[in-house]
Motif scaffolding. Structure first.
Motif, short mmCIF file in Angstrom:
data_model
loop_
_atom_site.label_atom_id
_atom_site.label_comp_id
_atom_site.label_asym_id
_atom_site.label_seq_id
_atom_site.Cartn_x
_atom_site.Cartn_y
_atom_site.Cartn_z
N LEU A 90 0.86 -1.19 0.00
CA LEU A 90 0.00 0.00 0.00
C LEU A 90 0.89 1.23 0.00
CD1 LEU A 90 -2.48 -1.52 2.50
CD2 LEU A 90 -3.04 -0.88 0.15
N GLY A 116 2.50 0.19 5.28
CA GLY A 116 3.70 0.94 5.67
C GLY A 116 3.38 1.95 6.75
N GLU A 119 8.19 6.73 6.63
CA GLU A 119 8.55 7.08 5.24
C GLU A 119 8.09 6.03 4.24
OE1 GLU A 119 9.57 9.74 3.47
OE2 GLU A 119 9.23 10.58 5.45
N GLY A 137 -5.74 6.64 -3.18
CA GLY A 137 -6.02 7.99 -3.66
C GLY A 137 -4.77 8.83 -3.62
N TYR A 139 -3.35 11.19 -2.09
CA TYR A 139 -3.13 11.96 -0.87
C TYR A 139 -2.34 11.04 0.05
CZ TYR A 139 -7.19 9.06 -0.08
OH TYR A 139 -8.05 7.98 -0.06
N LEU A 141 -1.74 9.31 3.67
CA LEU A 141 -2.21 8.94 5.01
C LEU A 141 -0.98 8.70 5.89
CD1 LEU A 141 -4.83 6.31 3.81
CD2 LEU A 141 -5.36 8.56 4.79
C1 LIG Z 1 3.31 8.61 5.52
S1 LIG Z 1 3.03 7.36 4.36
C2 LIG Z 1 4.53 7.36 3.45
C3 LIG Z 1 4.48 8.33 2.33
C4 LIG Z 1 5.73 8.25 1.45
N1 LIG Z 1 6.88 8.79 2.12
C5 LIG Z 1 5.45 9.05 0.17
O1 LIG Z 1 5.73 10.23 0.13
O2 LIG Z 1 4.90 8.44 -0.78
C6 LIG Z 1 3.18 5.90 5.32
C7 LIG Z 1 2.44 4.70 4.75
O3 LIG Z 1 1.05 4.98 4.69
C8 LIG Z 1 0.46 4.25 3.64
N2 LIG Z 1 -0.26 5.19 2.78
C9 LIG Z 1 -0.31 6.53 2.91
N3 LIG Z 1 -1.08 7.09 1.99
C10 LIG Z 1 -1.58 6.09 1.24
C11 LIG Z 1 -2.45 6.04 0.12
N4 LIG Z 1 -2.97 7.12 -0.40
N5 LIG Z 1 -2.74 4.81 -0.40
C12 LIG Z 1 -2.22 3.69 0.14
N6 LIG Z 1 -1.38 3.68 1.20
C13 LIG Z 1 -1.07 4.86 1.74
C14 LIG Z 1 1.57 3.50 2.91
O4 LIG Z 1 1.61 2.17 3.36
C15 LIG Z 1 2.80 4.27 3.34
O5 LIG Z 1 3.96 3.47 3.32
#
Ligand SMILES: C[S@@+](CC[C@H](N)C(=O)[O-])C[C@H]1O[C@@H](n2cnc3c(N)ncnc32)[C@H](O)[C@@H]1O
Length: 231
Positions: A90, A116, A119, A137, A139, A141
């Motif tokens: 994801l 995840g 990062e 999507g 954006y 999370l």
């Molecule tokens: C803070 S996010 C990491 C974002 C990453 N550093 C980036 O800029 O793409 C932490 C985790 O949240 C999940 N996540 C956050 N947004 C998501 C989305 N829109 N779809 C699927 N998984 C998401 C993923 O598993 C990701 O590894």
């Protein structure tokens, strides 16, 4: 369908699995199991992530930790696991989930979802252990848990018996019955409120014409200009 969710926060799913359509799907033979990466880490003190090579903020989920969790749970080399089941990372940058992909996933006998945090994942997890990278999507999370729930919800409600009222799934937004378009508007009692009347056709009892009216509204919505507040 058998779904396994690998996460650092398995407790998040206790509420989710207690929801009616999810518990229905589970009662009908599906399963949803959560596996904590931390329970299988080969590192000391429950370590699962590390600082990024090259510098930068945040922590990255380690490839050896994910490899070891998958190996412990499935008893096979995780490199081969993706020949047996979809292993889905994801990530916000992945293929965006839509109705076609939900339909595709709902036909799979088994799914593995990798959540995840921080990062995100060491890229070697994506390259060597995963079959898909999926986004819910464009954006970001804080973690993959809510994204995993979105995938599970959308997929499980497709399974026979999960909703308890099959007809609502046959004719809803993006269904074949509506040529892939959004659903038509619904109204219920009172027929008039503050002068806002329900369209007369819906009170007419003419099922054929109501059906036509609904199809027309669905087509209109499919071609509609962006709504107020939308870009
Ligand atoms: C803070 S996010 C990491 C974002 C990453 N550093 C980036 O800029 O793409 C932490 C985790 O949240 C999940 N996540 C956050 N947004 C998501 C989305 N829109 N779809 C699927 N998984 C998401 C993923 O598993 C990701 O590894």
């Amino acid at each position: 369908m058998n779904i396994d969710v690998f996460t650092l926060f398995p407790d998040w799913f206790a509420w989710f699995v207690s929801q009616r359509h999810v518990s229905n799907a589970l009662a009908l033979g599906s399963s949803l199991e959560c596996v904590n990466f931390r329970d299988h880490t080969p590192l000391s003190a429950g370590q699962v992530d590390d600082t990024p090579f090259g510098g930068g903020a945040g922590m990255v989920l380690r490839v050896d930790v994910v490899d070891s969790a998958l190996r412990a749970h499935y008893g096979v080399d995780p490199v081969r696991l993706r020949d047996q089941r979809r292993v889905i990372v994801l990530s916000p940058g992945g293929r965006v989930l839509d109705e076609a992909l939900v339909e595709e996933l709902s036909c799979e006998p088994a799914l593995t979802l990798l959540c995840g945090r921080y990062e995100g994942f060491d890229e070697r997890i994506v390259e060597h252990l995963a079959s898909d990278v999926l986004s819910v999507g464009r954006y970001v999370l804080s973690g993959g848990e809510l994204a995993a729930m979105v995938v599970c919800d959308a997929v499980l409600r497709k399974l026979p018996g999960a909703l308890g009222h099959e007809r609502s799934a046959l004719e809803e937004s993006f269904s074949v019955a509506l040529d892939g378009g959004p659903e038509y508007p619904h109204y219920t009692r009172p027929a008039e409120y503050r002068g806002w009347r329900v369209p007369e056709i819906l009170l007419s009892g003419h099922h054929g014409r109501i059906e036509e009216w609904r199809r027309e509204r669905s087509r209109e919505r499919a071609h509609a200009a962006p709504r107020v507040g939308e870009p």
